[in-house]
Enzyme design. Structure first.
Site, PDB file in Angstrom:
ATOM      1  N   SER A   1       0.857  -1.181   0.000  1.00 49.20           N
ATOM      2  CA  SER A   1       0.000   0.000   0.000  1.00 49.20           C
ATOM      3  C   SER A   1       0.894   1.232   0.000  1.00 49.20           C
ATOM      4  CB  SER A   1      -0.897  -0.003   1.236  1.00 49.20           C
ATOM      5  OG  SER A   1      -0.102   0.215   2.379  1.00 49.20           O
ATOM      6  N   LYS A   2       0.225   2.381  -0.044  1.00 47.31           N
ATOM      7  CA  LYS A   2       0.950   3.650  -0.158  1.00 47.31           C
ATOM      8  C   LYS A   2       2.035   3.813   0.907  1.00 47.31           C
ATOM      9  CE  LYS A   2      -1.459   7.001  -2.857  1.00 47.31           C
ATOM     10  NZ  LYS A   2      -2.871   7.316  -2.844  1.00 47.31           N
ATOM     11  N   ARG A   3       1.741   3.322   2.097  1.00 47.53           N
ATOM     12  CA  ARG A   3       2.728   3.563   3.156  1.00 47.53           C
ATOM     13  C   ARG A   3       4.028   2.795   2.907  1.00 47.53           C
ATOM     14  NH1 ARG A   3       2.746  -0.582   6.865  1.00 47.53           N
ATOM     15  NH2 ARG A   3       1.047  -2.007   6.416  1.00 47.53           N
ATOM     16  N   HIS A   4       4.019   1.825   2.015  1.00 48.97           N
ATOM     17  CA  HIS A   4       5.262   1.131   1.668  1.00 48.97           C
ATOM     18  C   HIS A   4       6.085   1.919   0.657  1.00 48.97           C
ATOM     19  CE1 HIS A   4       2.827  -2.444   2.974  1.00 48.97           C
ATOM     20  NE2 HIS A   4       3.930  -2.606   3.663  1.00 48.97           N
ATOM     21  N   GLY A   5       5.481   2.935   0.097  1.00 42.75           N
ATOM     22  CA  GLY A   5       6.212   3.729  -0.897  1.00 42.75           C
ATOM     23  C   GLY A   5       5.440   3.799  -2.189  1.00 42.75           C
TER      24      GLY A   5
END
Ligand code: GLU
Length: 477
Positions: free
Chosen positions: A257-261
């Site tokens: 998801s976005k928080r992984h980059g």
């Protein structure tokens, strides 16, 4: 595996795969990977790799959103065959199939109002029953509905038994048919549902293999109902082979998801990842061939098969991607890299000088941003902007030494790495200093920075005149 399972032992059909992204505003790397697998599979078997844009969500499906996908695929080197199919253009055909199923008694009109359906679901929830359409219009005569009442068309799913998929990745998977409700094919406004559109398009495009994310496995059980129902209604409805590829997870094991980059192919391009790196990295996410780490597109085509795609989720590892990118940068053609770096630096960049400098510049860079930053010193205008760290090295003692260096180098007739090294080593010995101590302020004067390629490379790349001008500017300051 080229032969299609579940087609009753007929002669294998030529492989046709499709990649069917929805224009969401970006090309998700997970989607790009299933696109890559679909493309490779078709190429491996000498079949066709088709592309379908699932643009039925009109709000999201802007030309810009479609272009993001097309550009991303093009950049990755995935050239699909034939004309791109736009799902929205097939709506008439989708409705036709729904009508045919209705005429054949394999589907029916449902006049249940939205309020009625909400009530039904609420009652199911209260009774802790699974929430699904209860088939209330399955056996009723449409004449029971009031004149002109809106209706949807629903498929008649089997009331018993099970639906089994021999999935090329997941293995044998099945569902109890009682879990499949009579889902809607055509809405009251005559528009097709996603479930209908996908399967009609897959069949019309002649797809033999559906390779996609395993988040679509549940849909496959429903899509198969439409295929089975159409058998005997129209020719050419054969179950394809499904291959549901596990989704990509982040390094922590959670779904990417976005928080992984960054998630979009374009983000990686902007970050300075080379297309061959992303191609190879996505390929290796979930697929392998022995211990081999890097594959050219030709090798991947020769070796790819869906059998070797793992069942478990693969983990995205940014560090690994960057290391791989460093390897690809070092292997890349210098003229090509010079062009890519010149685009990033701007009009002041000289592609010829960049090409000459590239063997040295590319030794350390992990992405094109680093490569461009490392090359920037070549094109700086005098007086050089000196960054804070570099300025810290240029004290009075250093400036005095730069003056001396300037004199020595002015007398140097052989402007080569070897000669310059010998020259400055001799001076360092005279001063009883390490060469590094001399090189630091020299680097600051020549590049305005504290990091750069090797100092003798810098001198040679800048040339005698420019080097001396930069040194003198700091020596005199
Ligand atoms: N359009 C769907 C998606 O982007 C894929 C549908 C499919 O592959 O069947 O998730």
């Amino acid at each position: 595996m080229a032969s299609s399972d579940g087609n009753g032992g007929n002669a294998p059909r030529p492989v046709v795969t499709r990649f069917a992204p929805s224009p969401t505003g970006f090309l998700h790397i997970g989607n790009a990977r299933t696109g890559l697998f679909s493309w490779l599979y078709a190429r491996h078997f000498g079949g066709k790799a088709l592309l379908r844009i699932e643009d039925t969500d009109k709000k999201r499906s802007t030309q810009e959103a479609i272009d993001v996908i097309l550009d991303g695929l093009d950049w990755l080197g995935l050239d699909f065959d034939g004309e791109t199919v736009f799902q929205s253009a097939q709506a008439g055909r989708h409705a036709e199939v729904a009508q045919k199923l209705l005429d054949a008694g394999k589907a029916y009109k449902c006049f249940a109002t939205p309020e009625e359906l909400t009530e039904m679901r609420e009652a199911q929830r209260a009774a802790k029953q699974p929430m699904r359409y209860d088939g209330r219009w399955r056996d009723r005569d449409p004449s029971e509905a009031s004149e002109g009442a809106p209706y949807t068309i629903r498929i008649k799913t089997p009331e018993g038994g099970e639906t089994v998929i021999q999935d090329a990745v997941q293995g044998r998977v099945k569902v109890d048919n009682r879990e499949l409700d009579d889902f809607i094919l055509l809405r009251a406004d005559g528009s097709p549902t996603y479930m209908l559109a996908v399967v009609v398009d897959d069949m019309d495009m002649g797809c033999t293999h559906i390779i996609r994310g395993d988040d679509h496995l549940n849909n496959a059980f429903r899509q198969i109902q439409v295929i089975d129902a159409m058998q005997g209604v129209e020719d050419g409805w054969e179950r394809p082979t499904y291959a549901h590829v596990p989704l990509i997870h982040g390094n922590d094991g959670a779904k990417l998801s976005k928080r992984h980059g960054a998630l979009g192919v374009r983000d990686y391009r902007e970050m300075g990842i080379l297309p061959e790196t992303l191609f190879n990295y996505l390929l290796r996410l979930g697929w392998g061939h022995g211990d081999q780490e890097e594959f050219s597109a030709e090798e991947a085509i020769a070796l790819f098969d869906i059998d070797a795609v793992g069942k478990g989720p693969s983990r995205f590892d940014m560090k690994k991607l960057l290391n791989m990118n460093g390897n690809y940068i070092r292997a890349a053609d210098d003229t090509r890299l010079a062009g890519l770096v010149a685009e990033r630096i701007g009009p002041q960049a000289d592609a010829g000088l960049l090409t000459d400098a590239m063997p040295v510049l590319k030794m350390r860079a992990k992405d094109l941003i680093e490569l461009s930053d490392g090359a920037a010193f070549l094109f700086k205008q005098r007086p050089l902007e000196i960054d804070e760290k570099a300025a810290g090295l240029l004290n009075d003692e250093a400036r005095a030494r730069l003056s001396a260096i300037s004199q020595r180098l002015r007398a140097e007739t052989d402007w080569t790495i070897e000669a310059l090294e010998a020259n400055l080593k001799a001076y360092a010995e005279e001063l009883e200093l390490g060469l590094g101590k001399l090189a630091q302020p020299l680097r600051a004067a020549l590049t305005g920075q504290t990091t750069s390629p090797g100092i003798f490379d810098v001198l040679v790349l800048l040339g005698k005149e420019e080097s001396l001008a930069r040194i003198d500017a700091q020596a005199a300051a």
